[in-house]
Structure formats: C-alpha cells, structure tokens
Design a protein around this motif. Sequence first.
Motif, PDB file in Angstrom:
ATOM      1  N   GLN A  70       0.813  -1.221   0.000  1.00  0.00           N
ATOM      2  CA  GLN A  70       0.000   0.000   0.000  1.00  0.00           C
ATOM      3  C   GLN A  70       0.846   1.271   0.000  1.00  0.00           C
ATOM      4  OE1 GLN A  70      -2.979  -0.095   3.148  1.00  0.00           O
ATOM      5  NE2 GLN A  70      -3.602  -2.170   2.624  1.00  0.00           N
ATOM      6  N   THR A  71       2.138   1.125  -0.250  1.00  0.00           N
ATOM      7  CA  THR A  71       3.039   2.279  -0.188  1.00  0.00           C
ATOM      8  C   THR A  71       2.590   3.412  -1.099  1.00  0.00           C
ATOM      9  OG1 THR A  71       4.942   0.885   0.379  1.00  0.00           O
ATOM     10  CG2 THR A  71       5.407   3.067  -0.522  1.00  0.00           C
ATOM     11  N   ASP A  72       2.373   3.095  -2.377  1.00  0.00           N
ATOM     12  CA  ASP A  72       1.997   4.149  -3.337  1.00  0.00           C
ATOM     13  C   ASP A  72       0.647   4.765  -2.999  1.00  0.00           C
ATOM     14  OD1 ASP A  72       4.342   3.729  -4.698  1.00  0.00           O
ATOM     15  OD2 ASP A  72       3.453   2.475  -6.252  1.00  0.00           O
ATOM     16  N   ALA A  73      -0.274   3.946  -2.497  1.00  0.00           N
ATOM     17  CA  ALA A  73      -1.606   4.466  -2.157  1.00  0.00           C
ATOM     18  C   ALA A  73      -1.543   5.390  -0.941  1.00  0.00           C
ATOM     19  CB  ALA A  73      -2.556   3.305  -1.878  1.00  0.00           C
ATOM     20  N   LEU A  74      -0.703   5.048   0.026  1.00  0.00           N
ATOM     21  CA  LEU A  74      -0.648   5.807   1.283  1.00  0.00           C
ATOM     22  C   LEU A  74       0.224   7.058   1.193  1.00  0.00           C
ATOM     23  CD1 LEU A  74      -1.428   5.855   4.341  1.00  0.00           C
ATOM     24  CD2 LEU A  74       0.684   4.584   4.766  1.00  0.00           C
ATOM     25  N   LYS A  75       1.275   7.011   0.392  1.00  0.00           N
ATOM     26  CA  LYS A  75       2.292   8.065   0.393  1.00  0.00           C
ATOM     27  C   LYS A  75       1.745   9.488   0.219  1.00  0.00           C
ATOM     28  CE  LYS A  75       6.925   9.016  -1.377  1.00  0.00           C
ATOM     29  NZ  LYS A  75       6.748  10.454  -1.571  1.00  0.00           N
TER      30      LYS A  75
ATOM     31  N   ALA B  96     -12.218  -5.073  -6.196  1.00  0.00           N
ATOM     32  CA  ALA B  96     -11.793  -3.963  -7.047  1.00  0.00           C
ATOM     33  C   ALA B  96     -11.350  -2.783  -6.188  1.00  0.00           C
ATOM     34  CB  ALA B  96     -12.935  -3.542  -7.970  1.00  0.00           C
ATOM     35  N   GLY B  97     -10.248  -2.146  -6.586  1.00  0.00           N
ATOM     36  CA  GLY B  97      -9.751  -0.972  -5.871  1.00  0.00           C
ATOM     37  C   GLY B  97      -8.716  -1.275  -4.819  1.00  0.00           C
ATOM     38  N   SER B  98      -8.494  -2.553  -4.516  1.00  0.00           N
ATOM     39  CA  SER B  98      -7.491  -2.901  -3.499  1.00  0.00           C
ATOM     40  C   SER B  98      -6.089  -2.646  -4.043  1.00  0.00           C
ATOM     41  CB  SER B  98      -7.620  -4.367  -3.102  1.00  0.00           C
ATOM     42  OG  SER B  98      -7.215  -5.213  -4.166  1.00  0.00           O
ATOM     43  N   SER B  99      -5.156  -2.379  -3.137  1.00  0.00           N
ATOM     44  CA  SER B  99      -3.777  -2.108  -3.550  1.00  0.00           C
ATOM     45  C   SER B  99      -3.163  -3.315  -4.246  1.00  0.00           C
ATOM     46  CB  SER B  99      -2.938  -1.722  -2.326  1.00  0.00           C
ATOM     47  OG  SER B  99      -3.407  -0.526  -1.754  1.00  0.00           O
ATOM     48  N   GLY B 100      -3.485  -4.518  -3.751  1.00  0.00           N
ATOM     49  CA  GLY B 100      -2.954  -5.724  -4.371  1.00  0.00           C
ATOM     50  C   GLY B 100      -3.390  -5.848  -5.817  1.00  0.00           C
ATOM     51  N   ASN B 101      -4.670  -5.578  -6.072  1.00  0.00           N
ATOM     52  CA  ASN B 101      -5.173  -5.628  -7.443  1.00  0.00           C
ATOM     53  C   ASN B 101      -4.516  -4.572  -8.324  1.00  0.00           C
ATOM     54  OD1 ASN B 101      -6.889  -7.625  -6.549  1.00  0.00           O
ATOM     55  ND2 ASN B 101      -8.730  -6.694  -7.405  1.00  0.00           N
ATOM     56  N   LYS B 102      -4.331  -3.380  -7.783  1.00  0.00           N
ATOM     57  CA  LYS B 102      -3.699  -2.309  -8.565  1.00  0.00           C
ATOM     58  C   LYS B 102      -2.277  -2.693  -8.940  1.00  0.00           C
ATOM     59  CE  LYS B 102      -6.436   1.555  -6.770  1.00  0.00           C
ATOM     60  NZ  LYS B 102      -6.414   2.813  -5.988  1.00  0.00           N
TER      61      LYS B 102
ATOM     62  N   ALA C 101       7.340  -4.450  -6.889  1.00  0.00           N
ATOM     63  CA  ALA C 101       5.906  -4.300  -7.171  1.00  0.00           C
ATOM     64  C   ALA C 101       5.086  -4.274  -5.883  1.00  0.00           C
ATOM     65  CB  ALA C 101       5.436  -5.442  -8.064  1.00  0.00           C
ATOM     66  N   GLY C 102       5.763  -4.262  -4.734  1.00  0.00           N
ATOM     67  CA  GLY C 102       5.054  -4.207  -3.463  1.00  0.00           C
ATOM     68  C   GLY C 102       4.672  -5.562  -2.917  1.00  0.00           C
ATOM     69  N   PHE C 103       5.228  -6.626  -3.496  1.00  0.00           N
ATOM     70  CA  PHE C 103       4.908  -7.970  -3.035  1.00  0.00           C
ATOM     71  C   PHE C 103       6.108  -8.584  -2.315  1.00  0.00           C
ATOM     72  CE2 PHE C 103       1.974  -7.840  -6.865  1.00  0.00           C
ATOM     73  CZ  PHE C 103       0.830  -7.684  -6.100  1.00  0.00           C
ATOM     74  N   GLY C 104       5.830  -9.637  -1.560  1.00  0.00           N
ATOM     75  CA  GLY C 104       6.879 -10.314  -0.810  1.00  0.00           C
ATOM     76  C   GLY C 104       6.593 -10.246   0.678  1.00  0.00           C
ATOM     77  N   GLU C 105       7.646 -10.180   1.487  1.00  0.00           N
ATOM     78  CA  GLU C 105       7.475 -10.085   2.942  1.00  0.00           C
ATOM     79  C   GLU C 105       6.718  -8.811   3.279  1.00  0.00           C
ATOM     80  OE1 GLU C 105      10.117  -9.875   7.069  1.00  0.00           O
ATOM     81  OE2 GLU C 105      11.089 -10.284   5.147  1.00  0.00           O
TER      82      GLU C 105
END
Length: 311
Positions: free
Chosen positions: A91-96, A151-157, A222-226
């Motif tokens: 959620q980094t990009d969404a929250l920043k 739809a709209g979740s950070s993971g989906n984006k 891409a914001g995935f992983g740990e």
Amino acid sequence: MNRFAMRTLLAGTALMIGLATAQAGDPESCKKVRLSDVGWTDIQVTTGVASNLLTALGYEPEVTQLSVAVTLTALKENDIDVFLGNWMPTQTDALKPYTDEGSIEVVGLNLEGAGFGPVVPNYVAEAGVKSLADLGPNAEKFGGKIYGIEAGSSGNKNLLALIEDPANNLKGFELVESSEAGMLTQAEQTMKDKGWVVFLGWTPHPVMGEMPITYLTGLEKAGFGEAKVYTISRKGYTSECPNAGAFFKNLKFNLSMENGMMDKVLKGENPNDVAKAWLKENPDAIKPWIAGVTTFDGGDAQAAVTAALAN
C-alpha cells in the motif's frame, strides 16, 4: 494539626486524586471510535478484537466496511478514525500522498512476518513457473487469468500494473477481480483438478497457510513479498484522544492468533463473536494492550475488561 484541618487536607487530596483520575480518560468527542474494515478476514478479526476491548473500556466503536482506497480518503476527510489494515509495502503508493501531506498518520506496527503476492500451486512451480517471467509463456495454461480480490485494493492495482507493463510479457492475461472467498473458491476448484491457476495470496491466512502454494519470486519492487501491517489514523487522532491512542499504539498481533480466529470466521462464525471468545480464552494477551490505558472515563481498564468478558 487539628482534626478539622486534617479532614480538610484529606478531603482535598481525595478530590485532587479523583479529578486526576477523571481526567485520565478521553474527552467526550472521542467516545465514538470510527473504524474501517475492508472485508479481509484478518482485518475483520483484528478489528473485532479492538472493538470488543474498546466497548469494555466504555468507548463506542463504529465499524464501516470500505475499500482501501475509500478508507484512505475517509481518514483524510475525518470520516474514519483508525484503520488496522495498512499492509506494507503493497500500500506504499496508495498511502504516500496522504502521509506526505500529513492527513494520515502511522500509529504503529501491529503485525510482522506476513507475506503478500501472486502464488501458484506447488505442482505448477515444480513444472517451472517460479517467477513473474515464467507466466507469459504459459498464459494459455492459466486460461489467461490472474485472480485477485475486491476492485480498488492495492494488491489488485499492483497486479494490474504488472499486467500492463510490456516488459513483463503478460499481454495474454487479464485480472479477475472478486471477493476473498470467491478467489479462494476458484483456486481450490482449479487445484482439485490439478489445473493451473495464479492468484493473490497472503499470510496470515488459515486456508492459504495450509494450501500447497508457492509465492512467485522477484516482485519486491511491485510491493509484493514479505509484509508488515500497520495501524494508521486520521491526522491528530492520537493527540486528540490520547487514551484511545495509547491503546491503538499498544495493539500488536501475531500470525498464530490471527490464523486461529480467521479459521473460525471462514467457517461461518461472526468475526466479533470469534474475537470475544478468543479474548476470553487468552486473558494474558490483553495485559500489554491496555498497559497505561484507562477506561473512557478514567477508570481501571483491567477491571472493566475482566467484567465485560465475564458476561
């Protein structure tokens, strides 16, 4: 000192102590605590834990189900006070933008050891699909679909960004947006027939934690992983409501406790009831969460919680 003076002194001391205690809680404007629940099972149970304890402390929690994107907007506009499901780094990009402007504040880390990202069944990984680069050449085997959540979740984006980037060679794929339950049903049915499927996975999760799946590698950018999960709030909440703020700062969970509660919710039980039952069975876990915290009106937090859970 005569008896009258002594009685006066004692009465004054008692009054000062009483006033100090009464002031130890939060102002009336903090009694209602507005929480967002994005519908993920892990956030349902952690929000259930918080709601049960806040109620025991004399607060009035109000839980609204919103998407992540709407939650962040609601925090900025002071329509929501607290959100327990800030998954990072996804959620980094969404929250920043919100943290940069100061409209949302990070209260604290509430879970470590989590994971988040696209997964495939172990037998698919053993067949050679272990990274994002391995998906493109096998698009037909996957039916050209990557299964996500709402739809709209950070993971989906993040998944959509991967699909749309020509460098990833995923032109033959589309993202299928669904609920958590819908995605899992599709994955389980496909895996039952040994079909090929790629979907968004995460831990803690009692179902995915037991599924024979493999996380695709090389997706950290891409914001995935740990992953780590944080508690965030609207601007100024913890200073305006210091007692409730201290409670939220104290709240820290672990994979084991979340998995256990999530399992019951996924089997059809009510998240709030599951959380209350867990609190009754694990009273020692509550102590650090209410350390330095009083009831809303300044009373004994431990006594109030014990009494509430006895019912």
